[in-house]
Design a protein around this motif. Sequence first.
Motif, mmCIF file in Angstrom:
data_model
loop_
_atom_site.group_PDB
_atom_site.id
_atom_site.type_symbol
_atom_site.label_atom_id
_atom_site.label_comp_id
_atom_site.label_asym_id
_atom_site.label_seq_id
_atom_site.Cartn_x
_atom_site.Cartn_y
_atom_site.Cartn_z
ATOM 1 N N UNK A 144 33.021 -3.919 -77.662
ATOM 2 C CA UNK A 144 33.106 -3.680 -76.228
ATOM 3 C C UNK A 144 31.803 -3.005 -75.815
ATOM 4 N N UNK A 145 31.041 -3.713 -74.990
ATOM 5 C CA UNK A 145 29.748 -3.180 -74.546
ATOM 6 C C UNK A 145 29.915 -2.232 -73.372
ATOM 7 N N UNK A 146 29.229 -1.119 -73.477
ATOM 8 C CA UNK A 146 29.076 -0.220 -72.343
ATOM 9 C C UNK A 146 27.582 -0.219 -72.004
ATOM 10 N N UNK A 147 27.152 0.674 -71.158
ATOM 11 C CA UNK A 147 25.749 0.666 -70.726
ATOM 12 C C UNK A 147 24.782 0.856 -71.891
ATOM 13 N N UNK A 148 24.921 1.940 -72.639
ATOM 14 C CA UNK A 148 23.985 2.262 -73.712
ATOM 15 C C UNK A 148 24.586 2.129 -75.106
ATOM 16 N N UNK A 149 25.883 1.838 -75.162
ATOM 17 C CA UNK A 149 26.566 1.794 -76.449
ATOM 18 C C UNK A 149 27.425 0.539 -76.568
ATOM 19 N N UNK A 150 27.878 0.294 -77.788
ATOM 20 C CA UNK A 150 28.867 -0.750 -78.043
ATOM 21 C C UNK A 150 29.931 -0.125 -78.935
ATOM 22 N N UNK A 151 31.183 -0.392 -78.611
ATOM 23 C CA UNK A 151 32.287 0.111 -79.416
ATOM 24 C C UNK A 151 32.784 -1.011 -80.310
ATOM 25 N N UNK A 152 32.860 -0.723 -81.598
ATOM 26 C CA UNK A 152 33.412 -1.659 -82.576
ATOM 27 C C UNK A 152 34.859 -1.252 -82.793
#
Length: 165
Positions: free
Chosen positions: A85-93
């Motif tokens: 799940x992409x956010x602005x500066x990060x991605x959650x696995x």
Amino acid sequence: MLDLAKYESGTYKMKMDSFAIDAVIRQVCEKLAIEIEQKQLQLHLRLSPTVVVANQHRIEQVIVNFLTNAIRHTPERESIYVSTVEERDTVTVRVENKGASIPAEHLEKIWDRFYRGEPSRHRSTGGTGLGLAICKKILELHGVSYGVTNTADGVLFFFRLNKKV
């Protein structure tokens, strides 16, 4: 044990790379395909192509551990969902498996070394109790957030990585 001791020493420096997290997840899924097929599990991937900054080998180790645990604790013919799940500066696995939830009193303890949540505490029905402790140290050395939560019909493990800018 040696890896954990090395990470806990305070002298270990994590070497960072840039790599596509979706490609690493797909490689791990391919490595574990036989175990997935043996239990007739359904693997659902929802991955966005995202380049992250992290230690590729160590993050692969975390994904292997999370997915291996999901395979072990998912009943036959059930589902495992792996997503980014992409956010602005990060991605959650995210690795979510269907099956029994983790009792609330165990949720924080599962990250402790040698802790095993299954009642028998016997190695034949689980792992060594070191996998999640190693994952915790790897993710802490990356300076990223991670966690576990019960879902309506299973368990969700997750961690965040910084996207390459």
